[in-house]
Write a protein that holds these residues in place. Structure first.
Motif, PDB file in Angstrom:
ATOM      1  N   GLN A 186       0.833  -1.201   0.000  1.00 39.97           N
ATOM      2  CA  GLN A 186       0.000   0.000   0.000  1.00 39.97           C
ATOM      3  C   GLN A 186       0.871   1.256   0.000  1.00 39.97           C
ATOM      4  OE1 GLN A 186      -3.433  -0.166  -0.253  1.00 39.97           O
ATOM      5  NE2 GLN A 186      -2.897  -2.306  -0.616  1.00 39.97           N
ATOM      6  N   ASP A 187       0.395   2.299  -0.667  1.00 41.61           N
ATOM      7  CA  ASP A 187       1.158   3.540  -0.798  1.00 41.61           C
ATOM      8  C   ASP A 187       1.572   4.121   0.557  1.00 41.61           C
ATOM      9  OD1 ASP A 187       0.818   3.286  -3.510  1.00 41.61           O
ATOM     10  OD2 ASP A 187      -0.737   4.827  -3.658  1.00 41.61           O
ATOM     11  N   LEU A 188       0.637   4.171   1.508  1.00 41.75           N
ATOM     12  CA  LEU A 188       0.938   4.755   2.811  1.00 41.75           C
ATOM     13  C   LEU A 188       2.000   3.935   3.541  1.00 41.75           C
ATOM     14  CD1 LEU A 188       0.447   6.893   4.957  1.00 41.75           C
ATOM     15  CD2 LEU A 188      -1.456   5.493   5.809  1.00 41.75           C
ATOM     16  N   ASP A 189       1.908   2.605   3.451  1.00 36.69           N
ATOM     17  CA  ASP A 189       2.901   1.739   4.092  1.00 36.69           C
ATOM     18  C   ASP A 189       4.287   1.977   3.504  1.00 36.69           C
ATOM     19  OD1 ASP A 189       0.894   0.619   5.657  1.00 36.69           O
ATOM     20  OD2 ASP A 189       0.591  -1.073   4.284  1.00 36.69           O
ATOM     21  N   GLN A 196       5.635   5.318   4.724  1.00 34.69           N
ATOM     22  CA  GLN A 196       6.067   5.283   6.119  1.00 34.69           C
ATOM     23  C   GLN A 196       7.389   4.530   6.289  1.00 34.69           C
ATOM     24  OE1 GLN A 196       2.469   3.751   7.946  1.00 34.69           O
ATOM     25  NE2 GLN A 196       1.777   5.815   8.463  1.00 34.69           N
TER      26      GLN A 196
END
Length: 70
Positions: free
Chosen positions: A38-41, A44
């Motif tokens: 996932q993009d957010l993962d 981060q």
């Protein structure tokens, strides 16, 4: 035709000094990532790795690769 996801990459670009003309030189760290990450993962993780570096972060890039199958 179908697009089969392949391993992608996380690229972390760090500022690595300047050139003789004053442009910022970049150093790229590259890590393989799962195609379903996932993009957010990814962002981060990129931030966490960048925080461990001595050079300032310039940008975080996620690259998705696909094989086109007919």
């Amino acid at each position: 035709m179908a697009a089969k996801p392949l391993i992608g990459s996380l690229q972390i670009k760090l500022e690595n000094g300047t050139t003789s003309t004053g442009r910022v030189k970049l150093k790229t760290l590259s890590y393989d990532i799962r195609p379903d990450a996932q993009d957010l993962d990814v962002f981060q993780v990129g931030q966490a790795i960048a925080n461990l570096q001595s050079k300032p972060l310039n940008t975080i890039i996620k690259v998705n690769n696909f094989e086109l199958v007919y």
